[in-house]
Every structure is written in C-alpha cells, then in structure tokens.
Scaffold this active site. Sequence first.
Site, mmCIF file in Angstrom:
data_model
loop_
_atom_site.group_PDB
_atom_site.id
_atom_site.type_symbol
_atom_site.label_atom_id
_atom_site.label_comp_id
_atom_site.label_asym_id
_atom_site.label_seq_id
_atom_site.Cartn_x
_atom_site.Cartn_y
_atom_site.Cartn_z
ATOM 1 N N LYS A 39 0.832 -1.211 0.000
ATOM 2 C CA LYS A 39 0.000 0.000 0.000
ATOM 3 C C LYS A 39 0.868 1.264 0.000
ATOM 4 O O LYS A 39 2.058 1.205 0.317
ATOM 5 C CB LYS A 39 -0.923 -0.027 1.219
ATOM 6 C CG LYS A 39 -0.201 -0.013 2.566
ATOM 7 C CD LYS A 39 -1.148 -0.385 3.706
ATOM 8 C CE LYS A 39 -0.418 -0.335 5.040
ATOM 9 N NZ LYS A 39 -1.251 -0.882 6.138
ATOM 10 N N ARG A 137 -10.937 -0.295 14.649
ATOM 11 C CA ARG A 137 -10.665 0.589 13.514
ATOM 12 C C ARG A 137 -11.494 0.116 12.332
ATOM 13 O O ARG A 137 -12.385 0.791 11.869
ATOM 14 C CB ARG A 137 -9.159 0.537 13.231
ATOM 15 C CG ARG A 137 -8.658 1.527 12.239
ATOM 16 C CD ARG A 137 -7.159 1.456 12.097
ATOM 17 N NE ARG A 137 -6.692 0.209 11.484
ATOM 18 C CZ ARG A 137 -5.465 0.012 11.041
ATOM 19 N NH1 ARG A 137 -4.559 0.949 11.147
ATOM 20 N NH2 ARG A 137 -5.126 -1.137 10.493
ATOM 21 N N TYR A 259 16.949 29.940 11.004
ATOM 22 C CA TYR A 259 15.722 30.602 11.479
ATOM 23 C C TYR A 259 15.630 30.563 13.000
ATOM 24 O O TYR A 259 15.953 29.544 13.629
ATOM 25 C CB TYR A 259 14.491 29.864 10.944
ATOM 26 C CG TYR A 259 14.154 30.147 9.511
ATOM 27 C CD1 TYR A 259 13.873 31.446 9.072
ATOM 28 C CD2 TYR A 259 14.084 29.107 8.597
ATOM 29 C CE1 TYR A 259 13.540 31.682 7.748
ATOM 30 C CE2 TYR A 259 13.753 29.336 7.272
ATOM 31 C CZ TYR A 259 13.480 30.629 6.849
ATOM 32 O OH TYR A 259 13.153 30.863 5.546
ATOM 33 N N MET A 307 12.727 24.709 4.670
ATOM 34 C CA MET A 307 11.975 23.985 3.646
ATOM 35 C C MET A 307 12.894 23.214 2.700
ATOM 36 O O MET A 307 12.629 22.064 2.350
ATOM 37 C CB MET A 307 11.105 24.956 2.843
ATOM 38 C CG MET A 307 10.175 24.247 1.873
ATOM 39 S SD MET A 307 9.211 25.369 0.858
ATOM 40 C CE MET A 307 8.098 26.071 2.061
#
Length: 373
Positions: A39, A137, A259, A307
């Site tokens: 998956k 679940r 940062y 990022m």
Amino acid sequence: MTDLTRAVSLLTIDVDAVVANWRRLSSLIAPCEAAAVVKADCYGLGVDHIAPALALAGCRSFFVATVDEGIQLRHLVPQAMIYVLSGPVSGSEGDFAAHRLVPVLNSLAQITGWAAFAKFGSAAPASAFHIDTGMNRLGLEEHELERLVGKPDVLTAVRPILAMSHLACSDDDGSPMNEAQLATFRRLTAMLPAMPLSLAASGGIFLGRAYRFDMTRPGAALYGLNPAPGKPNPMSQVVRLQGKILQVRDVDSPQSVGYGASHRVARKGKIATVAVGYADGWFRSLGNRGFGFIEGIKVPLVGRVSMDLTTFDVTDVPTHLVHPGTMMDLIGSNHGVDDVAAEAGTIGYEVLTALGRRHHRRWLSSAKGGPSA
Ligand SMILES: *Cc1c(COP(=O)(O)O)cnc(C)c1O
C-alpha cells in the site's frame, strides 16, 4: 545520468534488499505464506519497481489499501492475488470485478452489499473477512459475526477465502494485548466455516509461531524497518538518502545558525548547508536533534530545518572531506530509517512515506540488469 549529476539529493532504493527481506521472512515462516503489503506506493518506495520483483521472487499475494492502488497493481502483477484492505465502497464493486481484486469485507453491511453484487454478477471475485479483535478501527464485531453465521446464503454468496485480523501492539512483545487478541481471533474465527487465517503483520511474525496461522502480511519489515524494536534488526536496509553540500562556511561565537537563531555557535568551527529540507520529508522536528554522516563520521544537525535546506556542524570532519558538492548521508547503513524516526519523534513508517518527490530516485535491481534511474 545527467540527472544524477545535477541531483542535489539522491534517494537510492535497493529493490534486491526488499526481495531478500521477503525471502528471509518467507523461509522463516514456511509453510505459512508470506504476502506483501504494498500500500501507499510500497510505503513511498515505488510499487512499479518493487511489486514485479516480489512476484518474480515467488510472492503470490499482495495487499493494498484502496481500490485505486489495486487497479494500478493489477497491471504490474497480472497473476497475483490482490487484496484491497478498505473493501468496496458502494458503487465500486464493478472495479473489483473488472480487475480481479479481492475485497476485504470489514462490516456486515459490506458483506451483504458484496453478496448482492456477487449474486447479480457471476464474475465477482472471492472475498476476505476482516474481524476486529481489539483495534476498533476496521473489521467485523462479534455481534455481526453472530448474525452472519445465521445467514448461510450470504456466506456462500461472498465466497470467503481468508479471515484476517490486525494486532494493535505487535511492536511490543511484552504487551498483554497480543495474547488477548490471539485468543479472540481463535474464538471468533471458530464461528466461521474453515478457511485460511491471517493475523500477523511484520511485528506479529516475530511474536512467535502461534501468531502466524496460514498467511502473514508484512509491509514494514520488507522495507527494512525493525519488526522487533529493542532487538537487533534482522532485516536488510533498503533506503539510502544523500543530500549535497551547497556551501561550507566558517563561523565563530557569538554567531547563530538558521531561522529563529536557535543554534548559538560556541566555538570557531564550520557549518555545512545541505540541500534537503522539510519539503523533502526531512522532518522539521529534526532541528537541533538530527544527524548526518560524511564518510562514516557523524555530524550533528544544528539550527532549524528549513523547507529546502539543513545545516550541520562539520567542524570535526577533516577539511578535505567537506566541500560544496560532497554528498552527505542522511539515511543509510549507519543511520537507518528507524534511527531518523527516533530523532524526529516519529516512526519509520512515517519517515518512509514522507520521503519527498524532489529527491532523484534510483532503484537498484539485479533483475533489471543493474541500477536504473
Ligand atoms: C499496513 C497493514 C499491514 C502491514 O503492516 P506492517 O506493520 O507494515 O507490516 C498488515 N495488515 C494490515 C491490515 C495493514 O493495514
């Protein structure tokens, strides 16, 4: 190959190692069958490359989460059994039939829906039952099973070929939940006609023989995650992530890095800036906690993860090993996915499935005659 020259980050996926991991599990548990859980694009590692290699190695049964994943997989492994864990959502039954996907039926409603479809269209595939033994679940509850056994025509119509359940605490071999779920699984499946049974995923396999039944469903272990945390990892490492150093700069107290100026420089030293950031799945929570490796030398991640960039203190690495263009190992043989996950405060599953789209990807596979980019 020009691609690899301009790559600022490189993700190498060892398909042979995935196959070796499947073979190892398969021989460990024989004669029980080892399926493969593929998956989420093989946990982010590339189902196109991995599923055919597993089929070639002899894997006959595959599990995916959604019908879309099942349709994609059908083209890759034409002969295999494909189980879809979410089961059919109403209206998708025709897709299951067209692509010979076995729905994992998770509720009495899904079972009666599938029975109606199966009666109406004779080409309906067989099905599997998911029984809830404590996860709360997905899966049939005991009262649903009681009603189901009172409907023999429905049971016959859906042609069940597997009854499965899922363990909640299989990563902890000391948890009493494991034995409780095992007992519940035995008790509830005894209510059904005899059919093959499956309880264990990666962790369950290592809880012992009693948990293996007829089929196991490993995912994580195939991709190199440790199925038995706290013990040495019996699986081979599959993933290597390297990021390129863009700049190396000299720093000294009282400067800061990145940062928020969260890292204060304490001494004269060197900072290397690497072209991988949180947009690449290199978690922001690794800020001031993670590590990289240069030629096997461990270097601490300093400052926050941005990022696109991450900074490392490379003061203690010999100068000739650190310059722009050098590839730093972020995930690799001496710093596995589970290690990075622990540093980031998450689990290896999330590290794998978060690996970013920007990395240049290379799959190593002897079956295809060597590396392919
Ligand atoms: C994801 C999943 C698996 C595979 O689990 P791993 O821990 O990755 O081995 C097996 N069974 C079910 C129902 C799952 O959802």
